[in-house]
Enzyme design. Sequence first.
Site, short mmCIF file in Angstrom:
data_model
loop_
_atom_site.label_atom_id
_atom_site.label_comp_id
_atom_site.label_asym_id
_atom_site.label_seq_id
_atom_site.Cartn_x
_atom_site.Cartn_y
_atom_site.Cartn_z
N GLN A 68 -45.35 -40.04 43.37
CA GLN A 68 -46.45 -40.35 43.27
C GLN A 68 -47.23 -40.69 43.34
O GLN A 68 -46.80 -41.74 42.22
CB GLN A 68 -47.35 -38.87 43.35
CG GLN A 68 -47.58 -37.53 43.60
CD GLN A 68 -46.07 -37.14 43.07
OE1 GLN A 68 -45.18 -36.62 41.91
NE2 GLN A 68 -45.36 -35.73 44.52
N ASN A 85 -49.26 -38.59 47.25
CA ASN A 85 -47.84 -38.28 48.01
C ASN A 85 -47.29 -39.59 48.61
O ASN A 85 -47.64 -40.38 49.50
CB ASN A 85 -47.22 -36.63 48.55
CG ASN A 85 -48.01 -35.81 48.03
OD1 ASN A 85 -47.30 -35.25 46.24
ND2 ASN A 85 -48.82 -35.15 48.82
N CYS A 94 -51.27 -33.05 39.73
CA CYS A 94 -50.23 -33.39 39.68
C CYS A 94 -49.39 -33.33 38.31
O CYS A 94 -50.09 -34.06 37.63
CB CYS A 94 -49.84 -35.30 40.70
SG CYS A 94 -48.28 -35.75 40.16
N GLY A 95 -49.07 -32.82 37.35
CA GLY A 95 -48.97 -32.17 36.08
C GLY A 95 -48.25 -33.63 35.65
O GLY A 95 -49.42 -34.00 34.44
N ASN A 96 -47.11 -33.71 36.07
CA ASN A 96 -46.63 -35.14 34.96
C ASN A 96 -47.75 -36.17 35.03
O ASN A 96 -47.84 -37.33 34.27
CB ASN A 96 -45.20 -35.24 35.61
CG ASN A 96 -44.14 -34.02 35.34
OD1 ASN A 96 -44.30 -34.05 33.83
ND2 ASN A 96 -43.34 -33.93 35.90
N ASN A 171 -51.96 -26.81 44.29
CA ASN A 171 -51.29 -27.11 45.16
C ASN A 171 -50.17 -26.00 45.64
O ASN A 171 -49.59 -24.97 44.61
CB ASN A 171 -50.25 -28.24 45.14
CG ASN A 171 -49.56 -28.60 43.41
OD1 ASN A 171 -49.65 -27.63 43.10
ND2 ASN A 171 -49.23 -29.76 43.19
N ASN A 204 -45.02 -26.24 48.40
CA ASN A 204 -43.40 -27.55 46.77
C ASN A 204 -42.96 -26.41 47.09
O ASN A 204 -43.46 -25.10 47.44
CB ASN A 204 -44.43 -27.50 45.91
CG ASN A 204 -45.28 -28.69 45.73
OD1 ASN A 204 -44.82 -29.76 45.61
ND2 ASN A 204 -46.02 -28.58 45.90
N GLY A 232 -44.35 -30.92 36.95
CA GLY A 232 -45.11 -30.40 36.33
C GLY A 232 -46.26 -28.95 37.37
O GLY A 232 -45.26 -28.08 36.26
N SER A 233 -46.49 -29.54 37.69
CA SER A 233 -47.04 -28.05 38.37
C SER A 233 -46.05 -27.27 39.39
O SER A 233 -46.44 -25.91 38.79
CB SER A 233 -47.79 -28.56 39.68
OG SER A 233 -47.13 -29.63 40.50
#
EC number: 5.1.1.7
Length: 292
Positions: A68, A85, A94-96, A171, A204, A232-233
């Site tokens: 990402q 993306n 985008c968690g991470n 997402n 995802n 992450g998500s």
Amino acid sequence: MRHRLDSFSPQVYMADMSMYSEPLFPFMKMHGLGNDFVVVDARSNRLEITPALARGIAHRQFGVGFDQLALIEQGTGDAHLTFYNADGSTSAACGNATRCIARHLMQESGKTDLHLTTDRGDLFACDVGNGLTSVNMGQPQLDWRDIPLREETDTLELPIEGAPTATGMGNPHCTFFVEDADLIPLSEFGPRYEHHPLYPQRTNVQVAHLVGPNHIRMRVWERGVGVTLASGSSSCATAVSATRRGLTGRKVQIDLDGGTLWIDWRDDGVWMTGPTMHVFTGSFTAAFLESL
């Protein structure tokens, strides 16, 4: 001849940049458990991201390479984050990447708590010590309209072979609980369900199995990216799905291909904790950007 790390001089390398007469546009390369990102700080260096530009930067031979791309902008809180993306599409969450950027902003500002905004909404991050960063990813979206799905259905067990669970974390996610996640041919399995007609915005895809009490092994196919070492998500969605199905409690350890995240579904949202890494800082040349 091998160069010793302690002989590296940042000043020497920075001086070498003077050979470029054209303007340079800085970026950072970061990763969370191998889930890698190009991060552009647009608070001081404005860079308009188009789908073609995102795809060009994402190319691992002709560009930089990323899962990402994240843009840091001025916001009502400490910063606003926008995510792209590898295929040029956008993602609200985008968690991470959020954890990586939060760590960078905390080191920059000296703060230990941050208020970030995204298209997902307000996210809060904090330093929990030992090099770990936590982000509250907000409450999961469990209603079919919010995920979103194309039609009304039970989100706990979708009418898809394998009865996966649907979750929204800003997402869409589709989580399959299987006997052994490591035996699933994810490069074939993932795209089959990313484009499932039940998901109008694609999804995802996660495959997961229980390792022990409150301990999950999970692998992920990311929408618009492909197989990644971590997400992450997706980890949040898998933990929420496992809790809803009675497989775990609300605090879960998730082992991914790139390492481990800890997920805690609390009353105020889903908290995700893990390590981050700022790998290097570089610059795009104007020639590269103009070529896209």
